[in-house]
Design a protein around this motif. Sequence first.
Motif, PDB file in Angstrom:
ATOM      1  N   THR A   1      34.748  37.566  -7.470  1.00 33.03           N
ATOM      2  CA  THR A   1      33.391  37.274  -7.052  1.00 33.03           C
ATOM      3  C   THR A   1      32.646  36.735  -8.257  1.00 33.03           C
ATOM      4  OG1 THR A   1      33.422  39.069  -5.460  1.00 33.03           O
ATOM      5  CG2 THR A   1      31.260  38.257  -6.120  1.00 33.03           C
ATOM      6  N   VAL A   2      32.057  35.573  -8.109  1.00 37.25           N
ATOM      7  CA  VAL A   2      31.292  34.961  -9.192  1.00 37.25           C
ATOM      8  C   VAL A   2      29.878  34.750  -8.694  1.00 37.25           C
ATOM      9  CG1 VAL A   2      31.074  32.966 -10.698  1.00 37.25           C
ATOM     10  CG2 VAL A   2      33.346  33.795 -10.066  1.00 37.25           C
ATOM     11  N   GLN A   3      28.920  35.246  -9.453  1.00 31.53           N
ATOM     12  CA  GLN A   3      27.527  35.065  -9.098  1.00 31.53           C
ATOM     13  C   GLN A   3      26.820  34.371 -10.243  1.00 31.53           C
ATOM     14  OE1 GLN A   3      26.084  38.984  -8.178  1.00 31.53           O
ATOM     15  NE2 GLN A   3      26.943  38.940  -6.129  1.00 31.53           N
ATOM     16  N   THR A   4      25.994  33.399  -9.927  1.00 29.61           N
ATOM     17  CA  THR A   4      25.179  32.727 -10.934  1.00 29.61           C
ATOM     18  C   THR A   4      23.715  32.962 -10.600  1.00 29.61           C
ATOM     19  OG1 THR A   4      25.170  30.662  -9.701  1.00 29.61           O
ATOM     20  CG2 THR A   4      26.909  30.943 -11.338  1.00 29.61           C
ATOM     21  N   ILE A   5      22.901  32.957 -11.626  1.00 27.96           N
ATOM     22  CA  ILE A   5      21.474  33.157 -11.439  1.00 27.96           C
ATOM     23  C   ILE A   5      20.715  32.138 -12.274  1.00 27.96           C
ATOM     24  CG2 ILE A   5      21.637  35.625 -10.912  1.00 27.96           C
ATOM     25  CD1 ILE A   5      20.849  36.171 -13.820  1.00 27.96           C
ATOM     26  N   GLN A   6      19.520  31.798 -11.825  1.00 29.54           N
ATOM     27  CA  GLN A   6      18.637  30.937 -12.589  1.00 29.54           C
ATOM     28  C   GLN A   6      17.793  31.831 -13.503  1.00 29.54           C
ATOM     29  OE1 GLN A   6      18.606  27.564 -12.572  1.00 29.54           O
ATOM     30  NE2 GLN A   6      20.373  27.717 -11.223  1.00 29.54           N
ATOM     31  N   LEU A   7      17.750  31.498 -14.769  1.00 31.76           N
ATOM     32  CA  LEU A   7      17.014  32.311 -15.735  1.00 31.76           C
ATOM     33  C   LEU A   7      15.678  31.681 -16.077  1.00 31.76           C
ATOM     34  CD1 LEU A   7      19.900  33.189 -18.205  1.00 31.76           C
ATOM     35  CD2 LEU A   7      18.934  34.597 -16.406  1.00 31.76           C
ATOM     36  N   LYS A   8      14.706  32.524 -16.282  1.00 24.97           N
ATOM     37  CA  LYS A   8      13.404  32.087 -16.769  1.00 24.97           C
ATOM     38  C   LYS A   8      13.459  32.093 -18.296  1.00 24.97           C
ATOM     39  CE  LYS A   8      11.202  34.089 -12.750  1.00 24.97           C
ATOM     40  NZ  LYS A   8      10.420  35.185 -12.222  1.00 24.97           N
ATOM     41  N   PRO A   9      12.636  31.286 -18.955  1.00 26.39           N
ATOM     42  CA  PRO A   9      12.691  31.204 -20.419  1.00 26.39           C
ATOM     43  C   PRO A   9      12.532  32.542 -21.141  1.00 26.39           C
ATOM     44  CG  PRO A   9      11.329  29.451 -19.545  1.00 26.39           C
ATOM     45  CD  PRO A   9      11.681  30.354 -18.377  1.00 26.39           C
ATOM     46  N   ASN A  10      11.792  33.493 -20.579  1.00 23.39           N
ATOM     47  CA  ASN A  10      11.573  34.774 -21.256  1.00 23.39           C
ATOM     48  C   ASN A  10      12.654  35.814 -20.971  1.00 23.39           C
ATOM     49  OD1 ASN A  10      10.891  35.220 -18.599  1.00 23.39           O
ATOM     50  ND2 ASN A  10       9.004  36.321 -19.052  1.00 23.39           N
ATOM     51  N   GLN A  11      13.648  35.491 -20.174  1.00 21.33           N
ATOM     52  CA  GLN A  11      14.734  36.434 -19.890  1.00 21.33           C
ATOM     53  C   GLN A  11      15.808  36.273 -20.955  1.00 21.33           C
ATOM     54  OE1 GLN A  11      15.522  35.179 -15.803  1.00 21.33           O
ATOM     55  NE2 GLN A  11      14.879  37.215 -15.119  1.00 21.33           N
ATOM     56  N   GLN A  12      15.870  37.214 -21.879  1.00 16.44           N
ATOM     57  CA  GLN A  12      16.780  37.085 -23.001  1.00 16.44           C
ATOM     58  C   GLN A  12      17.816  38.192 -23.090  1.00 16.44           C
ATOM     59  OE1 GLN A  12      14.461  36.617 -26.510  1.00 16.44           O
ATOM     60  NE2 GLN A  12      13.311  34.911 -25.696  1.00 16.44           N
ATOM     61  N   LYS A  13      17.727  39.187 -22.269  1.00 17.86           N
ATOM     62  CA  LYS A  13      18.671  40.297 -22.317  1.00 17.86           C
ATOM     63  C   LYS A  13      19.760  40.048 -21.285  1.00 17.86           C
ATOM     64  CE  LYS A  13      15.310  43.520 -24.066  1.00 17.86           C
ATOM     65  NZ  LYS A  13      14.560  44.736 -23.847  1.00 17.86           N
ATOM     66  N   LEU A  14      20.818  39.417 -21.726  1.00 17.52           N
ATOM     67  CA  LEU A  14      21.884  39.020 -20.815  1.00 17.52           C
ATOM     68  C   LEU A  14      23.176  39.747 -21.151  1.00 17.52           C
ATOM     69  CD1 LEU A  14      21.279  35.175 -20.922  1.00 17.52           C
ATOM     70  CD2 LEU A  14      20.399  36.810 -19.256  1.00 17.52           C
ATOM     71  N   PHE A  15      23.976  39.997 -20.104  1.00 14.58           N
ATOM     72  CA  PHE A  15      25.283  40.604 -20.291  1.00 14.58           C
ATOM     73  C   PHE A  15      26.175  40.212 -19.132  1.00 14.58           C
ATOM     74  CE2 PHE A  15      22.625  43.545 -18.001  1.00 14.58           C
ATOM     75  CZ  PHE A  15      23.439  44.055 -17.001  1.00 14.58           C
TER      76      PHE A  15
END
Length: 98
Positions: A3-17
């Motif tokens: 299962t692969v999920q992608t998301i659109q990020l906003k410029p202030n979203q910096q905590k990714l894993f």
Amino acid sequence: EPTVQTIQLKPNQQKLFVVTATDGIFDRIPPEEVAAFIGTAMYGQSTATSTTATATASTPHRRLLDACEQLILRSSLAWAALGLQYRDDISIAVRRIS
């Protein structure tokens, strides 16, 4: 099947894993719940959930390890609750991106 999920990020979203886990986990715990649990362990408030509450229990690495162990245990117990002699393989890997 992966299962692969992608998301659109906003410029202030910096905590990714990224969480990679086998279906032994994802068949018993919804992916959103796994992600929320890991995200809280990595970036949320420290709550010493370790049975050996030492000074190292609240480090980010310890919280993440505890969270992974708890997810493995929860999925293992959920498989056992089915009453079958079978349990799917259970493994999880987490990688901080930023």
